[in-house]
Design an enzyme around this catalytic site. Structure first.
Site, PDB file in Angstrom:
ATOM      1  CB  SER A 141      -4.667  -2.682  -8.516  1.00 38.54           C
ATOM      2  OG  SER A 141      -3.695  -3.686  -8.377  1.00 38.54           O
ATOM      3  CE  LYS A 167      -1.079  -2.359 -10.061  1.00 38.33           C
ATOM      4  NZ  LYS A 167      -0.327  -1.327  -9.317  1.00 38.33           N
ATOM      5  CE  LYS A 169      -0.849  -5.706  -7.819  1.00 35.84           C
ATOM      6  NZ  LYS A 169       0.369  -4.924  -7.537  1.00 35.84           N
ATOM      7  CG  ASP A 195       2.348  -4.075 -10.148  1.00 37.78           C
ATOM      8  OD1 ASP A 195       3.570  -4.334 -10.218  1.00 37.78           O
ATOM      9  OD2 ASP A 195       1.833  -3.471  -9.180  1.00 37.78           O
ATOM     10  CD  GLU A 220       2.832  -0.801 -10.712  1.00 37.17           C
ATOM     11  OE1 GLU A 220       1.731  -0.817 -11.313  1.00 37.17           O
ATOM     12  OE2 GLU A 220       2.944  -0.528  -9.504  1.00 37.17           O
ATOM     13  CG  ASP A 245       5.062   0.224  -6.863  1.00 37.37           C
ATOM     14  OD1 ASP A 245       5.458   0.920  -5.914  1.00 37.37           O
ATOM     15  OD2 ASP A 245       4.066  -0.526  -6.744  1.00 37.37           O
ATOM     16  CE  LYS A 269       2.017   1.522  -4.741  1.00 35.77           C
ATOM     17  NZ  LYS A 269       2.375   0.094  -4.568  1.00 35.77           N
ATOM     18  N   GLY A 297      -1.586   2.645  -5.025  1.00 36.10           N
ATOM     19  CA  GLY A 297      -2.385   2.404  -3.821  1.00 36.10           C
ATOM     20  C   GLY A 297      -1.776   1.287  -3.004  1.00 36.10           C
TER      21      GLY A 297
HETATM   22  O1  OSB Z   1       2.239  -3.051  -6.245  1.00 37.98           O
HETATM   23  O2  OSB Z   1       0.855  -1.513  -6.534  1.00 37.98           O
HETATM   24  C1  OSB Z   1       1.217  -2.490  -5.897  1.00 37.98           C
HETATM   25  C2  OSB Z   1      -1.322  -3.312  -3.162  1.00 37.98           C
HETATM   26  C3  OSB Z   1      -0.491  -3.747  -2.152  1.00 37.98           C
HETATM   27  C4  OSB Z   1       0.852  -3.796  -2.384  1.00 37.98           C
HETATM   28  C5  OSB Z   1       1.378  -3.420  -3.624  1.00 37.98           C
HETATM   29  C6  OSB Z   1       0.550  -2.961  -4.631  1.00 37.98           C
HETATM   30  C7  OSB Z   1      -0.827  -2.948  -4.403  1.00 37.98           C
HETATM   31  C8  OSB Z   1      -1.808  -2.574  -5.399  1.00 37.98           C
HETATM   32  C9  OSB Z   1      -3.083  -2.088  -4.776  1.00 37.98           C
HETATM   33  O3  OSB Z   1      -1.685  -2.759  -6.583  1.00 37.98           O
HETATM   34  C10 OSB Z   1      -3.827  -1.035  -5.421  1.00 37.98           C
HETATM   35  C11 OSB Z   1      -4.939  -0.527  -4.529  1.00 37.98           C
HETATM   36  O4  OSB Z   1      -4.687   0.018  -3.434  1.00 37.98           O
HETATM   37  O5  OSB Z   1      -6.074  -0.665  -4.952  1.00 37.98           O
HETATM   38 MG    MG Z   2       2.970  -1.974  -7.935  1.00 36.73          MG
END
Ligand code: OSB
Ligand code: MG
Length: 378
Positions: A141, A167, A169, A195, A220, A245, A269, A297
């Site tokens: 991510s 992924k 952001k 995401d 996402e 999520d 999660k 994650g």
């Molecule tokens: O939205 O998935 C998410 C990390 C912190 C808070 C929200 C998210 C995330 C990630 C991290 O996308 C993914 C990772 O742990 O590598």
């Molecule tokens: Mg997410």
């Protein structure tokens, strides 16, 4: 099983690079670790996935600490509990929210149970669920970067490194150009998704529909976490599947998602849903409905990562998760061995050693500890 004490620790671990999402940035992780001791002296571990600020969910490291001390620990310490599946029901009675606080302790019960039975966590939770994977595909991510070009370069390097899913952001104004640059750099077939972490609203539906052009695996959480109805409206206008999520806080919400067609894929999660038992229930439901799930994650240390790896080994996890090796996050992790990913992007699932399947480095944890508190059965 019976807990005699809960040891809370806040450790501070700087991320190798800042992680920016539409709702905030993380640079230093303040991670709450729970070590639970049972009546024969075994120690089970849990990691709280709450962030430093209430931008992902309402919980934070500090609220979780308070919730565990004031309400979670008193319900569990000294009490005879039949098994880890009994923990969440005890914590849900007249106790709203604080899922990440609850999960941190619930996970420690699963670790203890696996140790007691002499099996790996993956085997314990996989029991009765069919074939479990011996290795999982890593995914990454990537936070929002300074420019589309910078992001595209990073994404290409990750694909070459072997990651099975990329992924990125996005947020309003940091979306179409970024996605276009990354798709261009990776080629049309590369497994790519975005995401948005709740960043969009109804006024943005046309902009989100424009993402259909990029062949994304999924989008996402584009809209607010408590807004399944507008997600359903949006899904009608998209070819790309929506993945939820933040919205999926329980099995009920996953069922609602399917009923309303508010999304077609679930990011699971453990912290967000209140623990492993709840994650398993969501997995089982989605599998019975043919809804793909994958493991999200929360920038976990090696301890929380062990739980994610075990979960992702279940048969319903058909899409690579946000599970990267230790070196992607930390100068040095707090488990031995650290989590590694081979050149094919595979992470091995520990199936031999009981419990989490790795050694927790207590000296390292001691070095990183900013505060600690021991809670004992009264
Ligand atoms: O939205 O998935 C998410 C990390 C912190 C808070 C929200 C998210 C995330 C990630 C991290 O996308 C993914 C990772 O742990 O590598
Ligand atoms: Mg997410």
């Amino acid at each position: 099983m019976r807990l005699t004490s809960l040891h809370l620790r806040e450790i501070r671990m700087p991320l190798k690079e800042p992680f920016r999402i539409s709702s905030g940035v993380q640079t230093l992780r303040r991670i709450l670790l729970v070590a639970a001791t049972d009546e024969v002296g075994r120690v089970g571990w849990g990691e709280c996935t709450a962030g430093e600020e209430p931008n992902y969910s309402s919980e934070t490291t500090d609220t979780a600490w308070l919730a565990i001390r004031e309400w979670v620990a008193p319900r569990l310490l000294g009490r005879e509990i039949a098994g880890p599946a009994e923990v969440l029901p005890l914590l849900e009675q007249n106790f709203r929210g604080h899922s990440m606080a609850k999960a941190a302790v619930e996970v420690a019960f699963w670790d203890l149970e696996a140790q007691r039975l002499g099996v790996s966590l993956a085997r314990l939770i996989g029991q009765g669920r069919g074939e479990i994977r011996t290795e999982i595909e890593g995914g990454i991510s990537l936070g929002i970067q300074a420019s589309p070009q910078a992001l595209a370069q990073k994404a290409a390097a990750c694909l070459a490194r072997g990651y099975g899913k990329i992924k990125i952001k996005i947020g309003p104004g940091e979306d179409l150009e970024y996605v276009a640059a990354v798709r261009e750099a990776l080629g049309p077939e590369a497994p790519l998704m975005v995401d948005a972490n709740n960043a969009y609203g109804r006024a943005d539906f046309a902009r989100l529909a424009a993402l259909d052009a990029f062949g994304l695996l999924m989008i996402e959480q584009p809209l607010a976490c408590d807004d399944l109805l507008r997600h359903a409206e949006l899904q009608k206008r998209l070819r790309t599947p929506i993945c939820l999520d933040e919205s999926i806080t329980s099995l009920d919400r996953a069922e609602d998602m399917v009923t309303l067609d508010a999304g077609r894929i679930v990011n699971i999660k453990v912290g967000r849903v209140g623990g492993i038992a709840s994650a398993l229930a969501i997995h089982d439901f989605c599998r019975s409905r043919g809804v793909p799930v994958w493991c999200g994650g929360m920038l976990e240390s090696g301890i929380g990562r062990a739980v994610n790896v075990a979960l992702a080994a279940l048969p319903g996890f058909t899409i690579p998760g946000d599970i990267s090796p230790s070196e992607r996050y930390w100068q040095r992790d707090l488990v031995a061995p650290e989590w590694t990913m081979d050149a094919r992007g595979r992470i091995r699932v520990p199936l031999q050693a009981p419990g989490l399947g790795l050694a927790v480095d207590l000296d390292r944890i001691e070095d990183l500890t900013a505060r600690a508190e021991r809670l004992a059965a009264g």
